[in-house]
Design a protein around this motif. Structure first.
Motif, PDB file in Angstrom:
ATOM      1  N   VAL A  42     -21.357 -20.606  48.847  1.00  0.00           N
ATOM      2  CA  VAL A  42     -21.233 -19.348  48.103  1.00  0.00           C
ATOM      3  C   VAL A  42     -20.369 -19.602  46.862  1.00  0.00           C
ATOM      4  N   ASP A  43     -20.467 -18.687  45.916  1.00  0.00           N
ATOM      5  CA  ASP A  43     -19.749 -18.802  44.646  1.00  0.00           C
ATOM      6  C   ASP A  43     -18.474 -17.974  44.725  1.00  0.00           C
ATOM      7  N   ALA A  44     -17.315 -18.654  44.742  1.00  0.00           N
ATOM      8  CA  ALA A  44     -16.041 -17.950  44.857  1.00  0.00           C
ATOM      9  C   ALA A  44     -15.738 -17.127  43.612  1.00  0.00           C
ATOM     10  N   ARG A  45     -16.230 -17.560  42.452  1.00  0.00           N
ATOM     11  CA  ARG A  45     -15.962 -16.821  41.218  1.00  0.00           C
ATOM     12  C   ARG A  45     -16.807 -15.551  41.119  1.00  0.00           C
ATOM     13  N   ALA A  46     -18.085 -15.646  41.540  1.00  0.00           N
ATOM     14  CA  ALA A  46     -18.967 -14.482  41.461  1.00  0.00           C
ATOM     15  C   ALA A  46     -18.674 -13.460  42.546  1.00  0.00           C
TER      16      ALA A  46
END
Length: 470
Positions: free
Chosen positions: A89-93
């Motif tokens: 998963v994308d921690a920033r998004a």
């Protein structure tokens, strides 16, 4: 067998970047563009104790209804084949509906799932991963795949989930000599398997892709146990269209790792193709004893046979040790002597080598050709001992071995192969240099030039006071 690790997740979350970092390669395309990966990419992780196959999958695409149907089928196949799933998963998004959908499907599986929060570089990892606890897939593993941050902790987690190696070793002992029949589609692999077994054991049809899975067939011959492995044909990625066929490549790679001897079948009427060279390179990387079976040899003219021999010499110079065996799987010519070659290669791959013999061979090699001089000092090689089998591994101890040229390493490998008479199996030679026990780390001992400005003033005033008193 090597376990399979599948990387799944939304597009553009860094699956391909993590794949390249884990496999130490650049096989997967990486760009700041969603949906760049359209096909599966296969690689191998060999980091520390972790040894596994890893599969980079295409991302789940969003559409008007939320998820692309084709992507759903793709990820389901990936999940069925995998032993461990890394959910990226994308921690920033942050968390979104696509992540929740994938997590809901993963929770239904009876397989280990590792939640990996990527792209944590430059942000607070604890704050960024907090919301992903809602996916109920355990504690998130924060990583920055671009720079490798957190990957060591991720590998430790993967190692804890890998199957017990003792069970695999016990299975290898019980199955006897493993023989994998590998090659491109429709070159006669299943026909050869049936000929070796003396019965119609596997389906044979004049159409590429008939065999979809690796078939393990235990049998006994002359009082010895064997396991014959018929694998699916591996062709160029651009030619692979059926989703069920794509993961057949994983099974073939696992079969190569499982086998003691690999029979790579070539359609001699078509010659040695570029795909053959690529697949044979994978067999060489696995370090397995190799027989190149030149199938349909009886139907070739003298000119065609000479052309194939030239191709073997020009295209496969890195496989000069392999046994080249002309056969006809359909008519049986040359097949009867295959087991004799298999026994010879198996004995070579599993040879026990004593330290005195290996050290004496090393001395003979040094007497014939000394190592080169590097930076004014000659490289010294002192003694050798065995480091493993299948393939035979030799460990040579010396000084400054990191500077040893590749040409001299090849000279030693060929010298050992000639003296030990090891035919058909690759030899791996590793070099070790001792650590200097007297070499200590240089400490930053404070000197006068490292003092602060105030320290300089105090030192100067102290010297003036001493001069005045004197």
């Amino acid at each position: 067998m090597l376990p399979v690790i599948a990387l799944v997740g939304r597009p553009n979350v860094g699956k391909s970047t993590l794949f390249n970092f884990l496999t130490k390669s650049r096989d997967a395309l990486v760009a700041d563009y969603a949906g760049l990966t359209r096909d599966r990419q296969y690689g191998r992780i060999k980091r520390g104790e972790c040894d596994a196959l890893v599969v980079d999958t295409s991302g789940i695409m969003d559409d008007a209804e939320g998820l692309d149907e084709f992507a759903k089928k793709q990820i389901q196949i990936a999940l069925e084949e995998a032993d461990i799933v890394l959910f990226i998963v994308d921690a920033r998004a942050g968390l979104n509906t696509s992540d929740e959908y994938i997590a809901a499907n993963l929770r239904r599986l009876n397989k280990p799932i590792v939640l990996v929060t990527n792209k944590i570089d430059g942000i607070n990892a604890e704050l960024a991963t907090a919301e992903f606890h809602a996916l109920a897939l355990g504690k998130p593993q924060p990583v920055a795949a671009t720079h490798g941050r957190g990957v060591l902790e991720l590998l430790n987690t993967i190692n804890s989930l890998l199957p017990n190696p003792d069970a695999t070793i016990e299975a290898d002992i019980n199955r006897g000599i493993g023989i994998a029949v590998v090659g491109r589609p429709n070159v006669g692999k299943s026909t050869l398997v049936n000929r070796l077994l003396g019965e119609e054991r596997v389906v044979v049809f004049d159409q590429p892709g008939t065999t979809r899975d690796s078939v393990f067939i235990p049998f006994e011959r002359d009082g010895k146990q064997f396991t014959l492995i018929d694998t699916a044909g591996m062709r160029r990625r651009a030619k692979v269209s059926l989703t069920v066929e794509k993961f057949s490549i994983v099974k073939s790679l696992q079969a190569i790792e499982t086998a003691n001897v690999v029979i790579y079948l070539v359609d001699a009427s078509e010659g040695i193709t570029d795909q053959d060279c690529h697949l044979l390179g994978m067999v060489l990387e696995a370090g397995r004893a190799l027989i190149i079976g030149l199938n349909k040899w009886d139907g070739l003219s003298i000119e065609q046979k000479e052309h194939v021999r030239r191709q073997l010499h020009i295209k496969l110079p890195f496989l000069d040790f392999a046994e080249k065996h002309p056969i006809s799987a359909l008519h049986g010519s040359g097949v009867g002597t295959l087991f004799q070659v298999v026994h010879k290669l198996y004995d070579a791959a599993m040879i026990d080598m004593s330290t005195p013999i290996l050290t004496q061979i090393l001395k003979d090699a040094l007497a014939g050709h000394q190592p080169p001089v590097v930076k004014g000092r000659r490289i010294k090689l002192k003694y050798a001992h065995q480091g493993g089998r299948n393939p035979p591994t030799i460990i040579i101890h010396g000084t400054k071995t990191n500077d040893l040229p590749d040409a001299y390493k090849r000279y030693l490998i060929n010298f050992y192969r000639d003296k030990l008479k090891l035919a058909g199996t690759p030899i791996r030679v590793k070099f070790l240099s001792p650590k200097n026990p007297f070499k200590v780390a240089v400490t930053n001992k404070p000197t006068e030039k490292h003092y602060k400005k105030s320290d300089h003033l105090q030192l100067r005033n102290k010297n003036r006071l001493k001069n005045t008193q004197s």
